[in-house]
Scaffold this motif. Structure first.
Motif, PDB file in Angstrom:
ATOM      1  N   LEU A   1     -41.180 -27.458   1.161  1.00  0.00           N
ATOM      2  CA  LEU A   1     -40.171 -27.636   2.220  1.00  0.00           C
ATOM      3  C   LEU A   1     -40.809 -28.061   3.547  1.00  0.00           C
ATOM      4  O   LEU A   1     -40.265 -28.900   4.274  1.00  0.00           O
ATOM      5  CB  LEU A   1     -39.394 -26.325   2.398  1.00  0.00           C
ATOM      6  N   ASP A   2     -41.972 -27.480   3.865  1.00  0.00           N
ATOM      7  CA  ASP A   2     -42.654 -27.827   5.124  1.00  0.00           C
ATOM      8  C   ASP A   2     -43.076 -29.291   5.116  1.00  0.00           C
ATOM      9  O   ASP A   2     -42.924 -29.996   6.115  1.00  0.00           O
ATOM     10  CB  ASP A   2     -43.883 -26.933   5.324  1.00  0.00           C
ATOM     11  N   ASP A   3     -43.603 -29.755   3.969  1.00  0.00           N
ATOM     12  CA  ASP A   3     -44.016 -31.168   3.859  1.00  0.00           C
ATOM     13  C   ASP A   3     -42.814 -32.083   4.029  1.00  0.00           C
ATOM     14  O   ASP A   3     -42.865 -33.078   4.761  1.00  0.00           O
ATOM     15  CB  ASP A   3     -44.574 -31.488   2.451  1.00  0.00           C
ATOM     16  N   GLU A   4     -41.752 -31.739   3.312  1.00  0.00           N
ATOM     17  CA  GLU A   4     -40.578 -32.618   3.311  1.00  0.00           C
ATOM     18  C   GLU A   4     -39.928 -32.696   4.692  1.00  0.00           C
ATOM     19  O   GLU A   4     -39.542 -33.766   5.144  1.00  0.00           O
ATOM     20  CB  GLU A   4     -39.555 -32.120   2.278  1.00  0.00           C
ATOM     21  N   ALA A   5     -39.840 -31.537   5.376  1.00  0.00           N
ATOM     22  CA  ALA A   5     -39.221 -31.535   6.706  1.00  0.00           C
ATOM     23  C   ALA A   5     -40.095 -32.315   7.695  1.00  0.00           C
ATOM     24  O   ALA A   5     -39.585 -33.084   8.520  1.00  0.00           O
ATOM     25  CB  ALA A   5     -39.007 -30.103   7.172  1.00  0.00           C
ATOM     26  N   ALA A   6     -41.429 -32.159   7.585  1.00  0.00           N
ATOM     27  CA  ALA A   6     -42.329 -32.871   8.512  1.00  0.00           C
ATOM     28  C   ALA A   6     -42.258 -34.386   8.268  1.00  0.00           C
ATOM     29  O   ALA A   6     -42.219 -35.176   9.215  1.00  0.00           O
ATOM     30  CB  ALA A   6     -43.761 -32.371   8.327  1.00  0.00           C
ATOM     31  N   THR A   7     -42.217 -34.786   7.004  1.00  0.00           N
ATOM     32  CA  THR A   7     -42.116 -36.218   6.686  1.00  0.00           C
ATOM     33  C   THR A   7     -40.796 -36.770   7.211  1.00  0.00           C
ATOM     34  O   THR A   7     -40.744 -37.852   7.805  1.00  0.00           O
ATOM     35  CB  THR A   7     -42.193 -36.435   5.154  1.00  0.00           C
ATOM     36  N   LEU A   8     -39.735 -36.003   7.003  1.00  0.00           N
ATOM     37  CA  LEU A   8     -38.417 -36.474   7.461  1.00  0.00           C
ATOM     38  C   LEU A   8     -38.404 -36.631   8.977  1.00  0.00           C
ATOM     39  O   LEU A   8     -37.922 -37.638   9.502  1.00  0.00           O
ATOM     40  CB  LEU A   8     -37.329 -35.497   6.988  1.00  0.00           C
ATOM     41  N   LEU A   9     -38.969 -35.646   9.657  1.00  0.00           N
ATOM     42  CA  LEU A   9     -38.990 -35.728  11.124  1.00  0.00           C
ATOM     43  C   LEU A   9     -39.744 -36.986  11.574  1.00  0.00           C
ATOM     44  O   LEU A   9     -39.263 -37.748  12.417  1.00  0.00           O
ATOM     45  CB  LEU A   9     -39.626 -34.469  11.716  1.00  0.00           C
ATOM     46  N   GLY A  10     -40.905 -37.217  10.980  1.00  0.00           N
ATOM     47  CA  GLY A  10     -41.703 -38.399  11.338  1.00  0.00           C
ATOM     48  C   GLY A  10     -40.930 -39.686  11.080  1.00  0.00           C
ATOM     49  O   GLY A  10     -40.922 -40.601  11.906  1.00  0.00           O
ATOM     50  N   ASN A  11     -40.240 -39.746   9.951  1.00  0.00           N
ATOM     51  CA  ASN A  11     -39.499 -40.963   9.607  1.00  0.00           C
ATOM     52  C   ASN A  11     -38.266 -41.168  10.485  1.00  0.00           C
ATOM     53  O   ASN A  11     -37.904 -42.293  10.798  1.00  0.00           O
ATOM     54  CB  ASN A  11     -39.097 -40.935   8.128  1.00  0.00           C
TER      55      ASN A  11
ATOM     56  N   VAL B   1     -56.801 -33.111   9.018  1.00  0.00           N
ATOM     57  CA  VAL B   1     -56.926 -32.530  10.361  1.00  0.00           C
ATOM     58  C   VAL B   1     -56.558 -33.603  11.390  1.00  0.00           C
ATOM     59  O   VAL B   1     -57.051 -34.728  11.343  1.00  0.00           O
ATOM     60  CB  VAL B   1     -58.373 -32.034  10.602  1.00  0.00           C
ATOM     61  N   GLY B   2     -55.662 -33.240  12.283  1.00  0.00           N
ATOM     62  CA  GLY B   2     -55.274 -34.177  13.338  1.00  0.00           C
ATOM     63  C   GLY B   2     -54.211 -35.161  12.877  1.00  0.00           C
ATOM     64  O   GLY B   2     -53.754 -35.994  13.652  1.00  0.00           O
ATOM     65  N   ALA B   3     -53.796 -35.039  11.603  1.00  0.00           N
ATOM     66  CA  ALA B   3     -52.753 -35.957  11.124  1.00  0.00           C
ATOM     67  C   ALA B   3     -51.444 -35.640  11.848  1.00  0.00           C
ATOM     68  O   ALA B   3     -51.204 -34.499  12.244  1.00  0.00           O
ATOM     69  CB  ALA B   3     -52.579 -35.789   9.617  1.00  0.00           C
ATOM     70  N   ARG B   4     -50.635 -36.666  12.011  1.00  0.00           N
ATOM     71  CA  ARG B   4     -49.347 -36.468  12.697  1.00  0.00           C
ATOM     72  C   ARG B   4     -48.480 -35.437  11.997  1.00  0.00           C
ATOM     73  O   ARG B   4     -47.749 -34.690  12.630  1.00  0.00           O
ATOM     74  CB  ARG B   4     -48.573 -37.790  12.728  1.00  0.00           C
ATOM     75  N   SER B   5     -48.576 -35.415  10.658  1.00  0.00           N
ATOM     76  CA  SER B   5     -47.722 -34.485   9.915  1.00  0.00           C
ATOM     77  C   SER B   5     -47.983 -33.042  10.338  1.00  0.00           C
ATOM     78  O   SER B   5     -47.083 -32.208  10.342  1.00  0.00           O
ATOM     79  CB  SER B   5     -47.957 -34.656   8.420  1.00  0.00           C
ATOM     80  N   ILE B   6     -49.225 -32.750  10.757  1.00  0.00           N
ATOM     81  CA  ILE B   6     -49.546 -31.374  11.174  1.00  0.00           C
ATOM     82  C   ILE B   6     -48.831 -31.075  12.497  1.00  0.00           C
ATOM     83  O   ILE B   6     -48.290 -29.987  12.706  1.00  0.00           O
ATOM     84  CB  ILE B   6     -51.074 -31.195  11.295  1.00  0.00           C
ATOM     85  N   MET B   7     -48.796 -32.078  13.367  1.00  0.00           N
ATOM     86  CA  MET B   7     -48.096 -31.895  14.650  1.00  0.00           C
ATOM     87  C   MET B   7     -46.600 -31.664  14.379  1.00  0.00           C
ATOM     88  O   MET B   7     -45.983 -30.786  14.968  1.00  0.00           O
ATOM     89  CB  MET B   7     -48.314 -33.156  15.481  1.00  0.00           C
ATOM     90  N   TYR B   8     -46.034 -32.455  13.456  1.00  0.00           N
ATOM     91  CA  TYR B   8     -44.604 -32.267  13.144  1.00  0.00           C
ATOM     92  C   TYR B   8     -44.356 -30.894  12.533  1.00  0.00           C
ATOM     93  O   TYR B   8     -43.340 -30.262  12.802  1.00  0.00           O
ATOM     94  CB  TYR B   8     -44.105 -33.363  12.184  1.00  0.00           C
ATOM     95  N   LYS B   9     -45.319 -30.443  11.723  1.00  0.00           N
ATOM     96  CA  LYS B   9     -45.152 -29.112  11.120  1.00  0.00           C
ATOM     97  C   LYS B   9     -45.145 -28.033  12.206  1.00  0.00           C
ATOM     98  O   LYS B   9     -44.360 -27.092  12.151  1.00  0.00           O
ATOM     99  CB  LYS B   9     -46.261 -28.828  10.106  1.00  0.00           C
ATOM    100  N   ASP B  10     -46.027 -28.193  13.209  1.00  0.00           N
ATOM    101  CA  ASP B  10     -46.081 -27.222  14.309  1.00  0.00           C
ATOM    102  C   ASP B  10     -44.758 -27.170  15.057  1.00  0.00           C
ATOM    103  O   ASP B  10     -44.225 -26.104  15.361  1.00  0.00           O
ATOM    104  CB  ASP B  10     -47.192 -27.606  15.303  1.00  0.00           C
TER     105      ASP B  10
END
Ligand code: SF4
Ligand code: ZN
Length: 303
Positions: free
Chosen positions: A159-169, A227-236
């Motif tokens: 769920l965390d991956d999917e929500a972060a990807t969706l936010l980025g997109n 590390v430092g990937a955008r997806s980590i920022m979106y997850k935060d």
């Protein structure tokens, strides 16, 4: 904290469900979620041959374990991407799990088998390591599944991956990616194998709990390039929202799937697909990116 199901002592509290579970009832909840996702999205059934993509991390190990335990016909697939110690350690974890549990495993090494080096390619192509790595993985997942007669490729996206990807997109209205974001991506070409994500409603923390309870060995380290990937920022960012308003991630995903995705559906279906003139795999260009990578790598070793 009492378990909502058996009223025994709860050991894990899931804020978004406002529910605590004891160990057995957590496993019951986890199993049910996976079963419900597979059924709801008609991902596969017991007759299908499923190729499970394994990185050695908690999510993919949890997926492999639960599908095998539930009696699905699963084969693991591990790709050694040549990322130093990270790749060596993860391969060991995956191979040892397969051996201990008598599970089928396909291992590919991109350097040994195809002469590919993601670092060299990334320099030559002026593309990020992750973008090169991602193209190689997508190609191999599909090719191995297609060649092996598998009905679906399953990944451990949570769920965390999917929500972060969706936010980025959504932030950059990536229509093509939004069209493809789904727990099940049906094939739109005879050589494309269906992609499924049975864990898409379970969080990283729930997968961690699952592997710990079942004493499944997994690689704790993340890929150094994550590390430092955008997806980590979106997850935060999403974790902060979730803290204030539990259930945000799940609502974000479910409402997108129910109301948003249909607006992008035809973007996915209208992509003009061809077959690569070298390997015959599906691509949008005359020669697929994987064959271009192989050609480029060969040229550079010859020179
Ligand atoms: Fe590949 Fe990047 Fe993922 Fe590492 S973080 S496995 S380099 S895509
Ligand atoms: Zn090709």
């Amino acid at each position: 904290m009492k378990c909502v199901r058996c009223k025994g002592k709860g050991i894990i509290y899931l804020k978004r469900h406002n529910a605590a579970f004891c160990q057995d009832c957590f496993l019951y909840y986890y199993n049910n979620q996976v079963k419900k996702n597979i059924k709801k999205h008609r991902m596969f059934d017991k007759k299908d041959k499923i190729l499970v993509v394994i990185s050695g991390g908690k999510d993919s190990m949890a997926l492999w374990h639960i599908l095998a335990k539930e009696g699905y016909n699963v084969t693991g697939m591990y790709i050694n991407l040549g990322i130093g110690q990270y790749s060596d350690k993860s391969q060991q974890v995956v191979e040892s799990f397969a051996q201990k549990n008598g599970l089928e495993l396909i291992v590919k090494d991109i350097k040994k088998e195809y002469g590919l080096d993601i670092y060299k390619l990334s320099k030559l192509l002026k593309r990020s390591t992750c973008s090169v790595c991602g193209s190689i993985k997508r190609y191999l997942f599909n090719k191995i599944a297609y060649d092996g007669g598998f009905s679906a490729v399953a990944t451990g996206h949570n769920l965390d991956d999917e929500a972060a990807t969706l936010l980025g997109n959504v932030l950059s209205w990536e229509e093509g990616y939004l069209a493809r974001q789904s727990p099940v991506l049906e094939s739109i070409h005879p050589k494309l194998v269906k992609k499924v994500k049975p864990l898409y409603t379970l969080t990283e923390r729930e997968n961690l709990f699952y592997v710990l309870i079942n004493k499944i060995e997994f690689l704790h380290d993340e890929c150094p390039h994550a590390v430092g990937a955008r997806s980590i920022m979106y997850k935060d960012v999403l974790n902060r929202l979730e803290e204030e308003s539990p259930g945000t991630k799940q609502r974000f995903i479910t409402s997108f799937l129910e109301k948003g995705r249909k607006h992008f559906q035809d973007v996915y279906e209208k992509v003009e697909l061809k077959e690569c003139s070298i390997c015959g795999q599906v691509t949008t260009t005359d020669v697929c990116s994987f064959c271009r990578f192989v050609r480029l790598s060969n040229q550079n070793t010859e020179n």
